[in-house]
Design an enzyme around this catalytic site. Structure first.
Site, PDB file in Angstrom:
ATOM      1  N   HIS A   1       0.957   6.574  -0.042  1.00  0.00           N
ATOM      2  CA  HIS A   1       1.501   7.659   0.688  1.00  0.00           C
ATOM      3  C   HIS A   1       2.947   7.467   0.199  1.00  0.00           C
ATOM      4  O   HIS A   1       3.832   8.565   0.172  1.00  0.00           O
ATOM      5  CB  HIS A   1       1.464   7.646   2.239  1.00  0.00           C
TER       6      HIS A   1
ATOM      7  N   TYR B   1     -17.785  -7.506 -27.661  1.00  0.00           N
ATOM      8  CA  TYR B   1     -18.163  -7.638 -26.024  1.00  0.00           C
ATOM      9  C   TYR B   1     -18.326  -9.039 -26.112  1.00  0.00           C
ATOM     10  O   TYR B   1     -18.951  -9.864 -25.249  1.00  0.00           O
ATOM     11  CB  TYR B   1     -19.835  -7.451 -26.226  1.00  0.00           C
TER      12      TYR B   1
ATOM     13  N   ASP C   1       0.878  -0.970   0.273  1.00  0.00           N
ATOM     14  CA  ASP C   1       0.081   0.118   0.418  1.00  0.00           C
ATOM     15  C   ASP C   1       0.919   1.565   0.074  1.00  0.00           C
ATOM     16  O   ASP C   1       1.617   1.508   1.039  1.00  0.00           O
ATOM     17  CB  ASP C   1      -0.707  -0.429   1.414  1.00  0.00           C
TER      18      ASP C   1
ATOM     19  N   GLN D   1      -5.625  10.859  -5.144  1.00  0.00           N
ATOM     20  CA  GLN D   1      -6.484  11.559  -4.476  1.00  0.00           C
ATOM     21  C   GLN D   1      -5.757  12.959  -3.938  1.00  0.00           C
ATOM     22  O   GLN D   1      -4.806  13.583  -3.761  1.00  0.00           O
ATOM     23  CB  GLN D   1      -6.928  10.817  -3.194  1.00  0.00           C
TER      24      GLN D   1
ATOM     25  N   LYS E   1      -2.964  13.474  -2.191  1.00  0.00           N
ATOM     26  CA  LYS E   1      -2.115  12.605  -2.453  1.00  0.00           C
ATOM     27  C   LYS E   1      -0.537  14.025  -2.968  1.00  0.00           C
ATOM     28  O   LYS E   1      -0.496  15.372  -3.475  1.00  0.00           O
ATOM     29  CB  LYS E   1      -1.856  11.494  -2.701  1.00  0.00           C
TER      30      LYS E   1
ATOM     31  N   ARG F   1     -11.794   2.081 -15.108  1.00  0.00           N
ATOM     32  CA  ARG F   1     -10.794   2.568 -15.786  1.00  0.00           C
ATOM     33  C   ARG F   1     -10.754   3.872 -15.433  1.00  0.00           C
ATOM     34  O   ARG F   1     -11.308   4.121 -14.987  1.00  0.00           O
ATOM     35  CB  ARG F   1     -11.542   2.703 -17.050  1.00  0.00           C
TER      36      ARG F   1
ATOM     37  N   ARG G   1     -13.248  -6.688 -20.094  1.00  0.00           N
ATOM     38  CA  ARG G   1     -13.213  -7.669 -21.455  1.00  0.00           C
ATOM     39  C   ARG G   1     -11.368  -7.336 -22.147  1.00  0.00           C
ATOM     40  O   ARG G   1     -11.260  -6.587 -21.743  1.00  0.00           O
ATOM     41  CB  ARG G   1     -13.737  -6.036 -22.427  1.00  0.00           C
TER      42      ARG G   1
END
Length: 401
Positions: A171, A233, A168, A194, A197, A243, A226
């Site tokens: 930061h 499709y 993670d 975000q 950040k 996305r 996909r």
């Protein structure tokens, strides 16, 4: 006589503003305009997301990067890529933003909370190893405030027990552990873009990895199952829409051009501020291990001891700091002390784990109760800004005498 605090009717210590955040300029406008005029606003027809992914992967010494909607989704997607779900356990630090734990629950797996190092605030490798059970499938070390976890030890333990490592790095943009880039040492790593950040497009995130298999699976899942260039499709796996748009990527490409320089500035200024606060009793900055060769300092964190401030509570101290012109916040709570965990408001995703019987989390609890943090942009100005931080702290301290 001591100077009067703003909260008691005085004038603020700091009047010169800190640098603005987010930072933006002509480069952002140029790239956003390019996207608007192109008419290709979707990653499937545009080029900005692809370009950003290539450059961000290279910056972090990884083969692949997949841009997504936000950092929380990046954790959820990483767990899904590793086929982690019901009945599985994922070890996470007790002190982190809620998404590290809630993403595990969202995937129907159980987050197991472990203690952190009292100096660096990062996951304790010893606590991680002690918490492993036959159900443990992954671990999520959090590079707290940009200080890298002990990735040598964590990865060694994980390999021994056949456990996947998801870094993670929300930061940690551009940070390093023993000259290796954060994000390059685990099986998968996630980043957040975000608004607060170290580089931002308002909301956004990404996954980086050196595994083509993990990248290919993540790509399928992030696009509702996909494959690339699908026109008929096809839906090959269970997925969702994670996305990133071309607009977000355009902003990030501009932000990427500043990040390395700003990391150097914050490194230098954090050390300068450490020195300014060295003799201030009651203030103890977040520590640093030798292996942390580059800390980008998403937050400047420090312990606060009210005994040296005439009994002023931490919240009162934070309120006083803000009034004096220094933006500041209290630490994250321990995950299991949030209402979400206490009342197990998990939407029936997991059941039966007793968080009241968890392991010793004494270090995490002390940090949660005593630590204060300043946002990274307080380190991005000049030495006058840093002296103002120390000066405001001393003003509050002296006012209580």
């Amino acid at each position: 006589m001591s100077e009067t605090l703003v909260i008691n009717g005085g004038s603020p210590y700091k009047t010169k503003p800190f640098p603005q955040w987010p930072i933006s300029g002509e480069r952002e406008l140029e790239l956003i305009t390019e996207v608007v005029k192109s008419g290709n606003w979707w990653r499937m027809t545009g080029t900005m997301v692809d370009e950003f992914e290539e450059k961000f992967a290279k910056m972090h010494d990884t083969e692949y990067c997949l841009a997504v909607t936000n950092g929380t989704h990046a954790i959820e997607l990483s767990l899904s890529v590793l086929d982690i779900g019901r009945g599985d356990e994922v070890i996470v630090p007790a002190l982190t933003f809620i998404s590290t734990g809630s993403a595990v629950i969202y995937c129907n797996a159980t987050p197991v909370l472990v203690d952190v190092d009292p100096e660096t605030f990062c996951m304790s490798p010893e606590a991680f190893e002690k918490a492993i059970t036959p159900r443990t499938k992954a671990v999520i070390p959090v590079h707290m405030a940009g200080h890298a976890c002990d990735m040598d030890r964590i990865c060694e333990i994980a390999r021994k027990h056949n456990i996947k490592v998801i870094e993670d790095a929300a930061h940690g943009h551009g940070g390093e552990w023993k000259n290796k880039r954060i994000g390059s040492m685990g099986d998968i790593a996630i980043f957040s873009f975000q608004n607060g950040k170290l580089m931002t497009c308002g909301e956004g995130g990404c996954i980086v990895t050196n595994s083509k298999e993990f990248y290919d699976t993540a790509y399928l899942m992030h696009g509702v199952g996909r494959p690339k260039n699908d026109r008929t499709y096809q839906h090959l796996v269970m997925g969702s829409n994670y996305r990133m748009s071309e607009f977000h990527a355009a902003i990030l490409l501009a932000q990427l051009e500043r990040i390395e320089h700003l990391n150097e500035v914050r490194e230098k200024h954090a050390l300068f501020l450490d020195n300014l606060l060295e003799d201030v009793e009651g203030i103890t900055p977040q520590g640093r291990k030798e292996g942390s060769t580059l800390n980008p300092h998403y937050m400047y964190m420090f312990y606060y001891d009210s005994l040296y401030f005439n009994g002023m509570s931490r919240q009162q101290f934070v309120d006083a700091l803000i009034a004096e012109g220094i933006p500041s916040f209290i630490s994250f709570p321990v995950l299991s002390d949030t209402k979400f965990f206490k009342e197990q408001k998990f939407g029936r995703r997991i059941e039966g784990y007793d968080y009241s019987q968890e392991a010793d989390l004494s270090n995490a609890r002390k940090i949660a109760s005593d630590v204060i943090w300043l946002p990274h942009y307080t380190l991005e100005g000049d030495t006058e800004d840093l002296k103002d931080i120390a000066g405001a702290i001393n003003k509050i301290k002296n006012a209580g005498r």
